[in-house]
Design an enzyme around this catalytic site. Structure first.
Site, PDB file in Angstrom:
ATOM      1  N   CYS A   1      21.430  23.861  46.106  1.00  0.00           N
ATOM      2  CA  CYS A   1      22.583  23.477  46.936  1.00  0.00           C
ATOM      3  C   CYS A   1      22.660  21.963  47.197  1.00  0.00           C
ATOM      4  O   CYS A   1      23.726  21.344  47.075  1.00  0.00           O
ATOM      5  CB  CYS A   1      22.540  24.232  48.261  1.00  0.00           C
ATOM      6  SG  CYS A   1      20.892  24.436  48.965  1.00  0.00           S
TER       7      CYS A   1
ATOM      8  N   ALA B   1      22.756  36.089  52.648  1.00  0.00           N
ATOM      9  CA  ALA B   1      23.664  35.017  53.092  1.00  0.00           C
ATOM     10  C   ALA B   1      24.561  34.558  51.940  1.00  0.00           C
ATOM     11  O   ALA B   1      25.767  34.392  52.109  1.00  0.00           O
ATOM     12  CB  ALA B   1      22.844  33.840  53.639  1.00  0.00           C
TER      13      ALA B   1
ATOM     14  N   HIS C   1      25.126  21.221  54.377  1.00  0.00           N
ATOM     15  CA  HIS C   1      24.125  20.164  54.269  1.00  0.00           C
ATOM     16  C   HIS C   1      24.822  18.801  54.287  1.00  0.00           C
ATOM     17  O   HIS C   1      25.903  18.637  53.706  1.00  0.00           O
ATOM     18  CB  HIS C   1      23.380  20.265  52.929  1.00  0.00           C
ATOM     19  CG  HIS C   1      22.555  21.501  52.764  1.00  0.00           C
ATOM     20  ND1 HIS C   1      22.109  22.282  53.802  1.00  0.00           N
ATOM     21  CD2 HIS C   1      22.059  22.078  51.636  1.00  0.00           C
ATOM     22  CE1 HIS C   1      21.387  23.283  53.320  1.00  0.00           C
ATOM     23  NE2 HIS C   1      21.342  23.186  52.020  1.00  0.00           N
TER      24      HIS C   1
ATOM     25  N   SER D   1      20.886  27.920  57.239  1.00  0.00           N
ATOM     26  CA  SER D   1      21.312  29.067  56.420  1.00  0.00           C
ATOM     27  C   SER D   1      20.845  28.962  54.967  1.00  0.00           C
ATOM     28  O   SER D   1      20.824  29.971  54.267  1.00  0.00           O
ATOM     29  CB  SER D   1      22.836  29.215  56.452  1.00  0.00           C
ATOM     30  OG  SER D   1      23.438  28.055  55.918  1.00  0.00           O
ATOM     31  N   GLY D   2      20.450  27.768  54.534  1.00  0.00           N
ATOM     32  CA  GLY D   2      19.874  27.623  53.195  1.00  0.00           C
ATOM     33  C   GLY D   2      18.659  28.508  53.012  1.00  0.00           C
ATOM     34  O   GLY D   2      18.334  28.918  51.898  1.00  0.00           O
TER      35      GLY D   2
ATOM     36  N   LYS E   1      13.256  19.619  43.207  1.00  0.00           N
ATOM     37  CA  LYS E   1      14.442  20.237  42.617  1.00  0.00           C
ATOM     38  C   LYS E   1      15.571  19.207  42.559  1.00  0.00           C
ATOM     39  O   LYS E   1      16.246  19.058  41.532  1.00  0.00           O
ATOM     40  CB  LYS E   1      14.882  21.461  43.438  1.00  0.00           C
ATOM     41  CG  LYS E   1      14.015  22.700  43.209  1.00  0.00           C
ATOM     42  CD  LYS E   1      14.507  23.891  44.041  1.00  0.00           C
ATOM     43  CE  LYS E   1      13.943  23.871  45.418  1.00  0.00           C
ATOM     44  NZ  LYS E   1      14.242  25.060  46.233  1.00  0.00           N
TER      45      LYS E   1
END
Ligand code: NAP
Ligand code: 12T
Length: 348
Positions: free
Chosen positions: A132, A17, A252, A162-163, A223
């Site tokens: 992200c 992706a 997001h 999609s992450g 994170k």
């Protein structure tokens, strides 16, 4: 690197992706690419990909793949980076790594160019691209911190499927079809590939992204907490995060609460610094129902901010809604911006 300032680039995870987006952006932006090497696992080796009207063949990533490569962009998971990034560096390449493998290593710069590009100046061959969710949050926080100082940050995320990669998109699509056909949904991947339990994401909300840590937070939450402090050079800044996956494919969204240091500010003060900030677009007008959404931010480079409100009880408290394409600014575009900076400043 060649005299003409062209760099030989390897994309590790080119069929994923993120990797697919990297290849698209390199082409769209006319990036000064000399040779482009597309690397994957054995599964996709032999696959053909078009780049600048040329057919390229994907190869299996091996240590020798990095001979004669100037910049290697890694997005194939942490274990691949652990194994192959040192091999790339050994062969003279600079690595920009999109995984969490090296982000908190103190010898590795962790960079969002609009926020801390100067951290790129000294590196040991590996530069890390942040998570992200972290990238878009710090892009919005940096101008506020510069102007007014930050005392505390609390974020809740609304993260796209999609992450978790192309397979997760397939899972959402299949479950949606199953649900609408009155069939039982099959959940085999999310919330985390390889974890003990799986729950449907379609028509649902999952308060787990990445694996649980001993302190009860998930790794995605940790994170955000740790990477934000490192990128903002604010090791004592209190940051709390709750990360949630929702059933849409891309971009997001985040509800971010900040306490600033300076008192007596109003919404216009926050708007003014966000308007001036690189890589940030303000979309905030309740009178016209103007605010960013995952659909409106998708396929765009910027971080979009709306719904700026002053807290009703805390003078120094503000609420923001921050949205960005997780595969573009959250991954591929930020990686390419880092590579661009290294090449332009001759910091390779
Ligand atoms: P994806 O769609 O599942 O793609 C994975 C890619 O890695 C594919 O190209 C795959 O090749 C390749 N790959 C898998 N195992 C490999 C191996 N042993 N050797 C070489 N290549 C291998 O995943 P994605 O969403 O693109 O994410 C890839 C990685 O990027 C993630 O694991 C994560 O670490 C990182 N990422 C970072 C961010 C960020 O926040 N900045 C966001 C998303 C992802 P095949 O086609 O051969 O399977
Ligand atoms: N598991 O690069 O699942 O640390 O959305 C980014 C996104 C890891 C990362 C996700 C993940 C990363 C996800």
């Amino acid at each position: 690197m060649a005299e003409n300032n062209q760099a030989n680039i390897a994309v590790v995870g080119a069929t994923g992706a993120v990797g697919e987006k990297i290849v698209n952006i390199l082409e769209d932006k006319d990036f000064p690419v000399g040779e482009l090497k597309l690397l994957s696992s054995k599964r996709s080796a032999g696959k053909k990909v078009m780049f600048n009207n040329q057919e390229l063949t994907v190869e299996e990533a091996e240590p020798e793949s990095f001979n004669n490569i100037d910049v290697a962009l890694f997005s194939a998971g942490g274990s691949v980076s652990k194994k192959l990034a040192p091999e790339a560096v050994k062969r003279g390449a600079v690595v920009v790594d999109n995984t969490s493998a090296y982000r908190m290593d103190e010898n590795v710069p962790l960079v969002v160019p609009e926020v801390n590009a100067s951290d790129l100046q000294s590196h040991n061959g590996i530069i890390a691209n942040p998570n992200c969710s972290t990238i878009q949050m710090v892009a919005a926080l940096k101008p506020i911190k510069e102007a007014f100082g930050l005392e505390r940050v609390i974020v809740s995320t609304y993260q796209a499927v999609s992450g978790a990669g192309n397979e997760a998109n397939d899972e959402l699509e299949n479950q949606t079809r199953q649900y609408l056909n009155n069939e039982e949904m099959t959940a085999e991947l999310l919330p985390v590939k390889g974890d003990e339990k799986h729950y449907p994401i379609a028509f649902n909300a999952l308060p787990q992204i990445d694996v649980f840590q001993e302190n009860g937070y998930t790794f995605e939450e940790m994170k955000m907490i740790n990477e934000s402090k490192k990128i903002l050079h604010a090791h004592n800044l209190p940051v709390a995060a709750t990360c949630v996956r929702l059933p849409f494919f891309t971009s997001h969204a985040e509800s971010v609460y900040v306490d600033v240091e300076k008192g007596g500010l109003n919404v216009e003060d926050i708007w003014n610094v966000l308007r001036e900030a690189d890589g940030v677009t303000l979309q905030d007008d309740p009178s016209t129902q103007t605010y960013p959404t995952p659909l409106s931010a998708t396929n765009k480079e910027d971080v979009f901010v709306g719904r700026v409100r002053k807290d009703l009880d805390h003078d120094k408290g503000f609420h923001l809604w921050v949205v960005s394409d997780n595969l573009i600014k959250g991954a591929a575009w930020n990686t390419i911006q880092i590579a661009e900076h290294l090449i332009e400043n001759k910091w390779l």
